[in-house]
Design a protein around this motif. Structure first.
Motif, mmCIF file in Angstrom:
data_model
loop_
_atom_site.group_PDB
_atom_site.id
_atom_site.type_symbol
_atom_site.label_atom_id
_atom_site.label_comp_id
_atom_site.label_asym_id
_atom_site.label_seq_id
_atom_site.Cartn_x
_atom_site.Cartn_y
_atom_site.Cartn_z
ATOM 1 N N GLU A 189 15.922 38.814 30.216
ATOM 2 C CA GLU A 189 17.127 38.910 31.044
ATOM 3 C C GLU A 189 16.786 38.775 32.516
ATOM 4 O OE1 GLU A 189 19.106 42.528 30.090
ATOM 5 O OE2 GLU A 189 19.507 41.920 28.029
ATOM 6 N N ALA A 190 15.666 39.331 32.942
ATOM 7 C CA ALA A 190 15.279 39.239 34.346
ATOM 8 C C ALA A 190 14.934 37.804 34.723
ATOM 9 C CB ALA A 190 14.097 40.153 34.613
ATOM 10 N N ALA A 191 14.427 37.044 33.754
ATOM 11 C CA ALA A 191 14.035 35.667 34.035
ATOM 12 C C ALA A 191 15.207 34.695 33.980
ATOM 13 C CB ALA A 191 12.966 35.233 33.034
ATOM 14 N N GLN A 192 16.373 35.142 33.530
ATOM 15 C CA GLN A 192 17.507 34.243 33.364
ATOM 16 C C GLN A 192 18.086 33.765 34.692
ATOM 17 O OE1 GLN A 192 20.295 36.316 30.913
ATOM 18 N NE2 GLN A 192 19.217 35.820 29.033
ATOM 19 N N GLY A 193 18.046 34.579 35.699
ATOM 20 C CA GLY A 193 18.561 34.163 36.986
ATOM 21 C C GLY A 193 19.948 34.707 37.257
ATOM 22 N N PRO A 194 20.474 34.445 38.460
ATOM 23 C CA PRO A 194 21.721 35.060 38.892
ATOM 24 C C PRO A 194 22.983 34.455 38.284
ATOM 25 C CG PRO A 194 20.874 33.629 40.599
ATOM 26 C CD PRO A 194 19.850 33.656 39.508
ATOM 27 N N GLY A 195 22.939 33.266 37.702
ATOM 28 C CA GLY A 195 24.157 32.624 37.223
ATOM 29 C C GLY A 195 24.441 32.829 35.750
ATOM 30 N N THR A 196 23.705 33.705 35.084
ATOM 31 C CA THR A 196 23.874 33.875 33.649
ATOM 32 C C THR A 196 25.009 34.851 33.343
ATOM 33 O OG1 THR A 196 22.299 35.684 33.531
ATOM 34 C CG2 THR A 196 21.426 33.451 33.259
ATOM 35 N N ARG A 219 26.944 42.452 37.353
ATOM 36 C CA ARG A 219 27.560 42.466 38.688
ATOM 37 C C ARG A 219 28.966 43.055 38.619
ATOM 38 N NH1 ARG A 219 30.929 39.514 41.524
ATOM 39 N NH2 ARG A 219 31.157 37.944 39.913
ATOM 40 N N SER A 220 29.709 42.692 37.583
ATOM 41 C CA SER A 220 31.067 43.215 37.422
ATOM 42 C C SER A 220 31.056 44.718 37.169
ATOM 43 C CB SER A 220 31.770 42.515 36.265
ATOM 44 O OG SER A 220 31.939 41.151 36.537
ATOM 45 N N ASP A 269 28.715 46.821 38.037
ATOM 46 C CA ASP A 269 28.306 47.467 39.283
ATOM 47 C C ASP A 269 29.475 47.547 40.267
ATOM 48 O OD1 ASP A 269 25.757 47.822 38.303
ATOM 49 O OD2 ASP A 269 24.912 46.089 39.364
ATOM 50 N N GLY A 270 30.301 46.496 40.289
ATOM 51 C CA GLY A 270 31.480 46.504 41.157
ATOM 52 C C GLY A 270 32.476 47.575 40.755
ATOM 53 N N ILE A 271 32.690 47.732 39.455
ATOM 54 C CA ILE A 271 33.594 48.772 38.954
ATOM 55 C C ILE A 271 33.055 50.148 39.324
ATOM 56 C CG2 ILE A 271 34.501 49.870 36.866
ATOM 57 C CD1 ILE A 271 34.597 47.029 35.632
ATOM 58 N N SER A 272 31.766 50.345 39.105
ATOM 59 C CA SER A 272 31.149 51.624 39.432
ATOM 60 C C SER A 272 31.243 51.916 40.929
ATOM 61 C CB SER A 272 29.692 51.625 38.992
ATOM 62 O OG SER A 272 29.062 52.823 39.344
ATOM 63 N N GLY A 273 30.985 50.907 41.729
ATOM 64 C CA GLY A 273 31.075 51.075 43.183
ATOM 65 C C GLY A 273 32.479 51.417 43.649
ATOM 66 N N ALA A 274 33.478 50.773 43.047
ATOM 67 C CA ALA A 274 34.868 51.063 43.415
ATOM 68 C C ALA A 274 35.239 52.489 43.054
ATOM 69 C CB ALA A 274 35.812 50.079 42.725
ATOM 70 N N GLN A 275 34.772 52.954 41.896
ATOM 71 C CA GLN A 275 35.073 54.326 41.485
ATOM 72 C C GLN A 275 34.393 55.337 42.403
ATOM 73 O OE1 GLN A 275 33.871 54.230 37.353
ATOM 74 N NE2 GLN A 275 35.999 54.079 36.680
ATOM 75 N N LYS A 276 33.140 55.082 42.742
ATOM 76 C CA LYS A 276 32.418 56.004 43.625
ATOM 77 C C LYS A 276 33.041 56.048 45.014
ATOM 78 C CE LYS A 276 28.001 55.718 41.257
ATOM 79 N NZ LYS A 276 26.620 55.212 41.301
ATOM 80 N N ALA A 277 33.437 54.878 45.527
ATOM 81 C CA ALA A 277 34.047 54.829 46.860
ATOM 82 C C ALA A 277 35.391 55.545 46.867
ATOM 83 C CB ALA A 277 34.226 53.380 47.298
#
Length: 105
Positions: free
Chosen positions: A27-34, A41-42, A44-52
């Motif tokens: 998974e780490a070798a797949q790159g950012p567009g996988t 990323r999604s 993490d965004g949900i988690s960040g919105a909840q924490k904020a």
């Protein structure tokens, strides 16, 4: 819906991933567009919105200046909608996986 069917589906997915040579290193070798990277990323965004939103609500409760009630309510609602969307996507992914697993070989 019980958690045990979801756990069994996750176990099956992990077992299939191990059989196909897919793991955390791959998974780490797949790159950012996988797909995996976008899903992370999604989430993490949900988690960040909840924490904020929680931090802003706590600041409002403590009476800190510059924190308006309407801003707190909007941020809490945005975080709730993001979470509901994440749950809906997860449910669709599990459903699609179950349909694929039920296809005749």
């Amino acid at each position: 819906m019980s958690i045990s069917p979801i756990q069994s589906v996750l176990q099956q997915m992990r077992a299939t991933a191990v059989q196909n040579g897919i793991g955390p290193q791959a998974e780490a070798a797949q790159g950012p567009g996988t797909f995996g990277a976008e899903l992370k990323r999604s989430l993490d965004g949900i988690s960040g919105a909840q924490k904020a939103a929680e931090a802003q609500a706590q600041a409002f409760e403590l009476g800190e200046p510059g924190v308006a009630l309407n801003d707190v309510m909007v941020d809490l609602k945005k975080a709730g909608i993001a979470f509901q969307t994440g749950v809906a996507v997860r449910n669709r992914l599990v459903s699609a996986y179950q349909e694929i697993m039920n296809l005749p070989a």
